[in-house]
Write an enzyme that holds these catalytic residues in place. Structure first.
Site: not given
Length: 504
Positions: A331-333
């Site tokens: 997940a890019e977060n």
């Protein structure tokens, strides 16, 4: 000195400082948020950490809200909260004159202020924001990135400010481009902040900090960047209580520390459900179409893959993993090893996916900052990314971030499709839009997310393989769907594979 004697050298700092270690004079803790922001000035660049509601320094934001003299701010943040919450309050109080953000999302106040000329917006890819902050923190004035090459971010056709009548008052500036090793890049100038407001889990009195779960996101890069960094912590501890190897943000970057008084909210409380419930979409026909797409998309996963999934149908696809196949979701977060949705009572406000939904961590998961996450993505460490789309062209151009008159933001998609040579880009979407118009076109009419980046298209009617030079090849068709029907609903030429198969 006697012959054969060994000289012993004692460092001078030992004598000078050893007595002070028991009674440290360094104490960066402020009694209140109001005291911490008392010297803040307006007309400055303010970096604010957080993704969704996770890692948002709400106590400090509220203190700025209560200082109306702190105005004309240029705020750098992934998004601007929601109306009445987080940075949304500073929009409503007109303390922000410009946002540098990747996502507007569901914040209608943000969208309206931008489209009516009350607010300037420099819409920037999510990974570029993280890297602009990280590079500035390292004293690097600019860098080259493949993200957004071939888009209106590069060409300078993105509206920065509108007039009240809806006409464009100011466009973004074109980006310098350069080729390295046969690949095109754009130059992004780094961000240098005056102030940073960041959220951490623990901070000691000297300013050493620790994050928990996925609250790091933009906080680390922003904290290291600014001239003055103010930290709010869930817990303040004595110096030495955080193990040295567990310090994620070092004291040298921190100027002030306060105790957080605001509870972290959950934007999208989502619990574990049967996959069929997640697919529900209005009519039974719509649900059946989504199910067909998702089940077929799951067949693209291979054992051991590292995969990034977009919001919507892609996030449901792992529920249909083939037997014996294990993938690691990124997940890019800032999560590697994303788990499923939690059971009631197990939700954690600091564990969310890119859609801001509550999630869990899979065994072996790790967490980190957004700058690290997008470094993995741009470097091609992700084997496959699966995204939704508004349009795809015959040569694999992707448009999925902007409709005429509506702006949600670019998010992380421009970074995710920036390295198609290493990361396969799979699009999942319905074959036609709600009005029956084809979504697969000879050329996209909406602004591009990335040029010639899509590897495969999976719709409710068909599966196409995409070549950036040869175009589309129909390789599978849905049960009961003919090639002629697919042609009638596809506004681009395509070849038909010799071994055309039914979608299974």
């Amino acid at each position: 000195m006697a012959k054969g004697a060994v000289a012993v050298f004692r460092p001078v700092w030992r004598r000078n400082f050893s007595a002070s270690t028991a009674h440290r004079a360094i104490n960066k803790v402020c009694d209140s948020a109001q005291e911490a922001v008392k010297d803040m000035k307006g007309s400055s660049t303010l970096l604010v950490g957080g993704f969704g509601f996770s890692g948002v320094p709400n106590t400090l934001i509220n203190a700025v809200r209560d200082r109306p003299d702190i105005s004309d701010l240029t705020v750098v943040s992934n998004n601007a909260g929601m109306p009445g919450a987080g940075l949304g309050q500073l929009l409503e109080s007109k303390q922000i004159s410009k946002m540098i953000a990747s996502f507007i999302g569901e914040n209608k106040v943000f969208e309206k202020m931008y489209l009516t000329g009350e607010l300037a917006l420099e819409l920037t890819p999510q990974g570029s924001i993280a890297e602009k902050c990280a590079a500035g923190a390292a004293g690097v004035p600019a860098f080259y990135t493949p993200a957004a090459y071939g888009t209106i971010v590069q060409t300078g056709e993105l509206p920065v400010r509108y007039n009240k009548d809806g006409t464009v008052a100011e466009y973004s500036k074109p980006k310098e481009t350069r080729e390295f090793n046969g690949k095109n890049y754009i130059m992004e100038e780094s961000i240098f902040g005056d102030y940073a407001l960041v959220k951490v889990h623990k901070a000691d009195k000297q300013g050493n900090c620790q994050f928990r779960k996925a609250m790091n996101n933009f906080n680390e890069a922003m904290a290291k960047n600014a001239k003055v960094t103010i930290v709010e912590a869930d817990e303040i501890v004595e110096v030495g209580e955080i193990d040295p190897e567990s310090i994620h943000l070092q004291s040298i970057y921190v100027d002030k520390v306060i105790k957080s008084t605001e509870k972290t909210q959950i934007e999208k409380l989502t619990f574990a459900k049967d996959p069929s419930e997640l697919l529900q979409a209005g009519s039974g026909d719509a649900t059946a179409r989504r199910e067909r797409i998702v089940k077929r998309a799951a067949k693209e996963f291979r054992d051991g893959m590292y995969v990034n999934l977009g919001i919507g149908m892609p996030l449901i696809a792992p529920s249909y993993l083939p037997e014996g196949v294990e993938v690691v979701l990124q997940a890019e977060n800032g999560i590697l090893g994303l788990g499923g949705y939690p059971q009631p009572g197990e939700e954690d406000p600091d564990l969310i996916n890119p859609g801001k939904e509550t999630v869990t961590l899979a065994p072996g998961a790790s967490v980190f900052g957004s700058q690290e996450s997008f470094g993995m993505i741009r470097a091609g460490k992700i084997d496959l990314t699966m995204l939704g789309a508004l349009q795809v062209s015959q040569y694999g151009d992707l448009a999925n971030f902007m409709l005429p008159g509506k702006v949600k933001g670019v998010g992380g998609a421009m970074d995710l499709v920036a390295n198609p040579e290493k990361t396969k880009v799979v699009v999942t979407m319905e074959h036609v839009d709600k009005k029956g118009n084809p979504k697969i076109l000879a050329d996209c009419t909406f602004p591009l997310t990335g040029p010639r980046c899509v590897w495969k298209i999976i719709t409710d009617l068909a599966v196409f393989e995409v070549s950036p030079t040869e175009g589309l090849t129909l390789v599978e068709h849905a049960e009961g769907v003919t090639v002629d029907e697919i042609r009638s609903k596809t506004a681009a030429p395509f070849k038909v594979a010799d071994d055309l198969k039914p979608m299974l």
